[in-house]
Design a protein around this motif. Structure first.
Motif, short mmCIF file in Angstrom:
data_model
loop_
_atom_site.label_atom_id
_atom_site.label_comp_id
_atom_site.label_asym_id
_atom_site.label_seq_id
_atom_site.Cartn_x
_atom_site.Cartn_y
_atom_site.Cartn_z
N LYS A 118 0.84 -1.45 0.02
CA LYS A 118 0.11 0.09 0.06
C LYS A 118 0.87 1.13 0.12
O LYS A 118 1.84 1.24 0.65
N ARG A 119 0.48 2.22 -0.68
CA ARG A 119 1.26 3.46 -0.85
C ARG A 119 0.42 4.56 -0.48
O ARG A 119 -0.60 4.76 -1.08
N PHE A 120 0.86 5.54 0.11
CA PHE A 120 0.11 6.83 0.30
C PHE A 120 0.85 8.00 -0.57
O PHE A 120 2.20 8.03 -0.47
N ASN A 127 5.53 5.12 4.45
CA ASN A 127 4.01 5.37 4.10
C ASN A 127 3.33 6.37 5.22
O ASN A 127 3.25 5.36 6.25
N ILE A 128 3.26 7.32 5.12
CA ILE A 128 2.45 8.07 5.98
C ILE A 128 1.23 8.74 5.18
O ILE A 128 1.40 9.44 4.10
N GLY A 129 -0.17 8.66 5.62
CA GLY A 129 -1.00 9.35 4.96
C GLY A 129 -2.03 10.04 5.83
O GLY A 129 -2.38 9.58 6.98
N LEU A 189 1.95 3.20 8.11
CA LEU A 189 1.78 2.08 7.68
C LEU A 189 3.18 1.46 7.09
O LEU A 189 3.85 2.07 6.38
N TYR A 190 3.43 0.31 7.84
CA TYR A 190 4.72 -0.46 7.61
C TYR A 190 4.24 -1.59 6.72
O TYR A 190 3.61 -2.56 7.13
N ASN A 191 4.72 -1.70 5.64
CA ASN A 191 4.32 -2.78 4.69
C ASN A 191 5.27 -4.10 4.74
O ASN A 191 5.99 -4.08 5.50
#
Length: 248
Positions: A142-144, A204-206, A215-217
């Motif tokens: 997941k990517r922000f 990733n921070i959103g 979010l840590y993938n």
């Protein structure tokens, strides 16, 4: 003289118009439904900003670049558009199949995006992807993508904060609470894999309606089997650390 009811209705209309003006307009963009009978399975559905503005152009370009990076098979290639990215992915599978025709499992790429937060200043997009190019399993991520709507630019993570160090300290406290890691223990106490045994913010921070999402993938600080690790911090708790205060 207008009646109180009339004035109230006018007020509601004005508020509604203001909220509408704060929102960008998006339409779905779908690609890769059927390239050929013997091709990798590719499914892409992302939002496309339709306004003729710098902000819309920045958003669409950023999404395109992310998808190209996910589908690009040969890093030496210069890919400038999504159609060529799909061809690159297809060619990569074809080359591998020619070499290992009996061992090659069909490749797959599924990518979808959506707007997860928007106010008059900020917009956050969430891009979900699953890519399989052989091996034991595919990779989900997941990517922000965060944007400053006023300036029409994409924001780096460090630009989201007015005090990143203090935010990181607060986030670590909340992360330890969520993951049941004692304050005096190593951050890797429960089997996590933070480098140098020190807490750090994820790539990733959103922004979402629930607050700031960290979010840590998979593989970032834990194994693939552990899946993603997510920490959501309500705006009312972290607004003091943010460069721009979202609606709370």
């Amino acid at each position: 003289m207008k009646s109180p009811l009339t004035c109230f209705l006018i007020f509601l209309v004005l508020i509604g118009c203001q909220k509408k003006e704060d929102k960008l307009t998006f339409e779905p963009l779908t690609l890769g439904e059927s390239l050929c009978a013997d091709c990798p399975q590719i499914s892409i559905t992302i939002p496309r900003a339709v306004e003729r503005t710098r902000t819309a152009s920045t958003i669409n370009t950023a999404l395109q670049e992310e998808i190209i990076s996910l589908l690009l098979f040969d890093d030496s290639q210069k890919i400038a558009n999504l159609d060529d990215a799909l061809i690159s992915f297809k060619n990569g599978y074809s080359e591998l199949k020619d070499l290992y025709s009996e061992e090659t499992t069909p490749w797959e790429a599924k990518i979808d995006g959506k707007v997860v937060y928007e106010d008059k200043n900020l917009l956050s997009l969430e891009l979900n992807s699953f890519v399989f190019t052989g091996g034991a399993h595919g990779y989900s991520a997941k990517r922000f993508l965060n944007f400053d709507k006023k300036r029409g630019v994409e924001l780096e993570n460090w630009q989201l904060f007015q005090n990143r160090k203090d935010f990181q300290k607060y986030a670590e406290t909340k992360f330890r609470e969520q993951e049941a890691i004692p304050a005096e223990a190593s951050i890797n106490y429960t089997g996590l894999m933070f480098e140098k045994d020190s807490f750090y913010l994820p790539e990733n921070i959103g922004f979402t309606e629930e607050g700031v999402k960290l979010l840590y993938n998979p593989y970032e600080v834990a194994s693939y089997a552990d899946g993603p690790i997510v920490l959501t911090l309500p705006f009312k708790e972290v607004n003091r650390y943010l460069a721009k205060n979202p609606k709370s």
